[in-house]
Design an enzyme around this catalytic site. Structure first.
Site, PDB file in Angstrom:
ATOM      1  N   GLN A 103      -3.871   7.924 -16.996  1.00 16.53           N
ATOM      2  CA  GLN A 103      -4.756   7.381 -15.951  1.00 16.53           C
ATOM      3  C   GLN A 103      -6.059   8.178 -15.951  1.00 16.53           C
ATOM      4  O   GLN A 103      -6.049   9.409 -15.918  1.00 16.53           O
ATOM      5  CB  GLN A 103      -4.100   7.452 -14.569  1.00 16.53           C
ATOM      6  CG  GLN A 103      -4.904   6.626 -13.564  1.00 16.53           C
ATOM      7  CD  GLN A 103      -4.409   6.729 -12.130  1.00 16.53           C
ATOM      8  OE1 GLN A 103      -4.231   7.824 -11.610  1.00 16.53           O
ATOM      9  NE2 GLN A 103      -4.211   5.590 -11.479  1.00 16.53           N
ATOM     10  N   TYR A 175     -11.414   6.471  -4.921  1.00 20.28           N
ATOM     11  CA  TYR A 175     -12.189   7.290  -5.856  1.00 20.28           C
ATOM     12  C   TYR A 175     -13.446   6.531  -6.328  1.00 20.28           C
ATOM     13  O   TYR A 175     -13.735   5.432  -5.873  1.00 20.28           O
ATOM     14  CB  TYR A 175     -11.286   7.764  -7.007  1.00 20.28           C
ATOM     15  CG  TYR A 175     -10.204   8.701  -6.504  1.00 20.28           C
ATOM     16  CD1 TYR A 175     -10.539   9.831  -5.754  1.00 20.28           C
ATOM     17  CD2 TYR A 175      -8.863   8.454  -6.742  1.00 20.28           C
ATOM     18  CE1 TYR A 175      -9.559  10.681  -5.253  1.00 20.28           C
ATOM     19  CE2 TYR A 175      -7.881   9.314  -6.246  1.00 20.28           C
ATOM     20  CZ  TYR A 175      -8.236  10.418  -5.503  1.00 20.28           C
ATOM     21  OH  TYR A 175      -7.271  11.258  -5.006  1.00 20.28           O
ATOM     22  N   ARG A 321       7.388   7.657  -5.618  1.00 17.10           N
ATOM     23  CA  ARG A 321       8.158   8.751  -5.006  1.00 17.10           C
ATOM     24  C   ARG A 321       9.647   8.726  -5.318  1.00 17.10           C
ATOM     25  O   ARG A 321      10.271   9.770  -5.471  1.00 17.10           O
ATOM     26  CB  ARG A 321       7.906   8.766  -3.497  1.00 17.10           C
ATOM     27  CG  ARG A 321       6.534   9.306  -3.158  1.00 17.10           C
ATOM     28  CD  ARG A 321       6.126   8.961  -1.770  1.00 17.10           C
ATOM     29  NE  ARG A 321       5.952   7.512  -1.617  1.00 17.10           N
ATOM     30  CZ  ARG A 321       5.596   6.919  -0.495  1.00 17.10           C
ATOM     31  NH1 ARG A 321       5.406   7.639   0.584  1.00 17.10           N
ATOM     32  NH2 ARG A 321       5.429   5.608  -0.437  1.00 17.10           N
TER      33      ARG A 321
HETATM   34  C1  LIG Z   1       2.366  13.054  -4.810  1.00 21.60           C
HETATM   35  C2  LIG Z   1       1.631  11.756  -5.085  1.00 21.60           C
HETATM   36  C3  LIG Z   1       0.557  11.764  -5.965  1.00 21.60           C
HETATM   37  C4  LIG Z   1      -0.133  10.575  -6.253  1.00 21.60           C
HETATM   38  N1  LIG Z   1      -1.145  10.588  -7.194  1.00 21.60           N
HETATM   39  C5  LIG Z   1      -1.713   9.427  -7.597  1.00 21.60           C
HETATM   40  C6  LIG Z   1      -2.621   9.407  -8.699  1.00 21.60           C
HETATM   41  O1  LIG Z   1      -2.900  10.421  -9.362  1.00 21.60           O
HETATM   42  N2  LIG Z   1      -3.167   8.209  -9.030  1.00 21.60           N
HETATM   43  C7  LIG Z   1      -2.866   7.056  -8.356  1.00 21.60           C
HETATM   44  O2  LIG Z   1      -3.396   5.988  -8.702  1.00 21.60           O
HETATM   45  N3  LIG Z   1      -1.983   7.051  -7.327  1.00 21.60           N
HETATM   46  C8  LIG Z   1      -1.377   8.193  -6.958  1.00 21.60           C
HETATM   47  N4  LIG Z   1      -0.412   8.174  -5.972  1.00 21.60           N
HETATM   48  C9  LIG Z   1       0.030   6.871  -5.398  1.00 21.60           C
HETATM   49  C10 LIG Z   1       1.273   6.342  -6.152  1.00 21.60           C
HETATM   50  O3  LIG Z   1       0.934   5.964  -7.479  1.00 21.60           O
HETATM   51  C11 LIG Z   1       1.914   5.113  -5.469  1.00 21.60           C
HETATM   52  O4  LIG Z   1       0.996   4.058  -5.457  1.00 21.60           O
HETATM   53  C12 LIG Z   1       2.369   5.381  -4.036  1.00 21.60           C
HETATM   54  O5  LIG Z   1       3.090   6.608  -3.950  1.00 21.60           O
HETATM   55  C13 LIG Z   1       3.247   4.250  -3.487  1.00 21.60           C
HETATM   56  O6  LIG Z   1       4.378   4.044  -4.310  1.00 21.60           O
HETATM   57  P1  LIG Z   1       5.846   4.632  -3.936  1.00 21.60           P
HETATM   58  O7  LIG Z   1       6.178   4.161  -2.561  1.00 21.60           O
HETATM   59  O8  LIG Z   1       6.749   4.102  -5.005  1.00 21.60           O
HETATM   60  O9  LIG Z   1       5.716   6.131  -3.986  1.00 21.60           O
HETATM   61  C14 LIG Z   1       0.254   9.357  -5.637  1.00 21.60           C
HETATM   62  C15 LIG Z   1       1.328   9.367  -4.730  1.00 21.60           C
HETATM   63  C16 LIG Z   1       2.021  10.537  -4.468  1.00 21.60           C
HETATM   64  C17 LIG Z   1       3.197  10.492  -3.529  1.00 21.60           C
END
Ligand SMILES: Cc1cc2nc3c(=O)[nH]c(=O)nc-3n(C[C@H](O)[C@H](O)[C@H](O)COP(=O)(O)O)c2cc1C
Length: 374
Positions: A103, A175, A321
């Site tokens: 990414q 961003y 997560r």
């Molecule tokens: C610790 C953490 C770091 C994340 N870093 C990014 C990232 O670098 N780039 C991005 O597009 N989304 C990032 N996200 C968002 C996740 O990609 C995802 O969209 C979000 O956690 C919802 O999905 P989930 O419920 O399966 O966790 C991050 C989320 C978490 C929890």
């Protein structure tokens, strides 16, 4: 594997020609654990090694395309010096049999002078984000905007040389790319802003730059994805109609996928509470026939995954997560052991989960992000 989960394990071939083994990809999640100079740490290698086996693909933590586009602990793809380090990361992921997608991003006004070694963050306009302690960024000059667009192409070249199977352009989560599309952060009146069409010029130019780099440097099929946040809560802010208009333009770019960043896969509009339709539904109906859509958000169980695929007609899903909480998720579903999938983190599991220390510390500042049982 249970019969009902078989749709999750059907292979998928992207337009570029890359085939992945199944429909589940790891969502990009920054571990905040890169070295100060953006190189990959052993902690991050261990984190990926522990949880990538069996997944269709992994989208990595975001990597900045320029040093003025970073936050603390983010990966870097900003110089040729980073290629070797990125190659080791690609190897770590691919050695588990999974495709690796880097990414790429620029932090824009979400950066801070502290992490940018005294530099003022930059953005489309000199308007601070709506969050505590947000700094007022400097509005980029036209020439600098062209340099950043070129930097996305250069980062793509590095990802290709490092052996990645693709890149995801991070156009989401507030961003820089989103900042150019947003009427809140972009109040320019030149080529890059002023109307909805002009606010699309930066995102679309980034896509063209990345596509040109792939055409020039890739000697193998290479995935190009784009991540987007469908709405903003700010006033003015990105509306779903704005996003559908951008998606129609992106559709023409023949991307391998578009990844919709929502907190829950069934999330409805955050701007219009009267409309309870999941935003993903409107998006799939608008561009899904031409561009594969990845849905994400709160997919915990394989039943959630099946319901997302079936209810929303989604070809691909990202899990974030829950893959931190249960690194063996995909293997457990594949081998019929889904009843043993963990949905909470117990402190004694921390070593087994290969949590980078920096990520663990960061998570503690975000109560509720992860289900940690103390
Ligand atoms: C610790 C953490 C770091 C994340 N870093 C990014 C990232 O670098 N780039 C991005 O597009 N989304 C990032 N996200 C968002 C996740 O990609 C995802 O969209 C979000 O956690 C919802 O999905 P989930 O419920 O399966 O966790 C991050 C989320 C978490 C929890």
């Amino acid at each position: 594997m249970k019969e009902k989960y078989k749709p999750l394990f059907e292979p998928f071939t992207f337009k570029s020609g890359v085939t992945i083994d199944n429909r589940i990809v790891m969502a990009p999640m920054t571990t905040n654990s890169a070295f100060e100079n953006g190189m990959v740490t052993t902690d991050e290698h261990n984190y990926y090694k522990r949880r990538t086996k069996g997944l269709g693909a992994v989208i990595t933590s975001c990597a900045q395309v320029r040093e003025d586009g970073k936050f603390a602990g983010s990966l870097s793809a900003a110089s040729d010096m980073h290629i070797e380090s990125l190659a080791k990361l690609a190897d770590t992921i691919k050695s588990t049999g999974t495709k690796a997608i880097l990414q790429i991003f620029h932090v824009g006004r979400m950066g801070s002078a502290r992490t940018l070694r005294g530099l003022q963050p930059v953005s489309a306009s000199a308007i601070a984000a709506m969050r505590e302690n947000a700094e007022i960024p400097r509005a980029l000059a036209d020439e600098e905007i062209h340099d950043i667009i070129e930097a996305f192409g250069q980062a793509t070249r590095r990802a290709i040389l490092a052996g990645f199977d693709g890149v995801e352009i991070h156009g989401a989560n507030t961003y820089l790319i989103q900042q150019f599309f947003s009427p809140h952060s972009n109040q320019r009146d030149d080529h890059w802003g002023g109307t909805l069409e002009k606010r699309m010029n930066f995102p679309l130019a980034v896509v063209d730059s990345v596509k040109a780099a792939i055409k020039k440097h890739a000697d193998r099929p290479f995935i190009l994805g784009y991540r987007i946040s469908p709405e903003e809560i700010e006033e003015p802010g990105i509306t779903l109609d704005d996003t559908l208009a951008l998606l129609r333009e992106l559709k023409e770019k023949e991307l391998d996928y578009i990844h919709i960043s929502t907190g829950h896969y069934l999330q409805s509009s955050i701007r219009n509470s009267e409309d309870q339709t999941p935003v993903l539904k409107a998006i799939v109906e608008t561009v899904g026939a031409d561009t594969p859509i990845i849905g994400v958000g709160q997919i915990i169980t394989p039943d959630d995954a099946i319901s997302a695929i079936e209810e929303l007609n989604l070809p691909l899903l990202a899990i974030g997560r829950e893959l931190i909480v249960e690194p063996d998720w995909i293997i457990k579903v594949k081998t019929g052991k889904e009843s043993t999938i963990r949905t909470e983190i117990h402190l004694e599991d921390r070593a087994d989960l290969a949590f980078p220390d920096a990520m663990w510390e960061y998570i503690q500042t975000r109560p509720g992000w992860l289900p940690i049982v103390k």
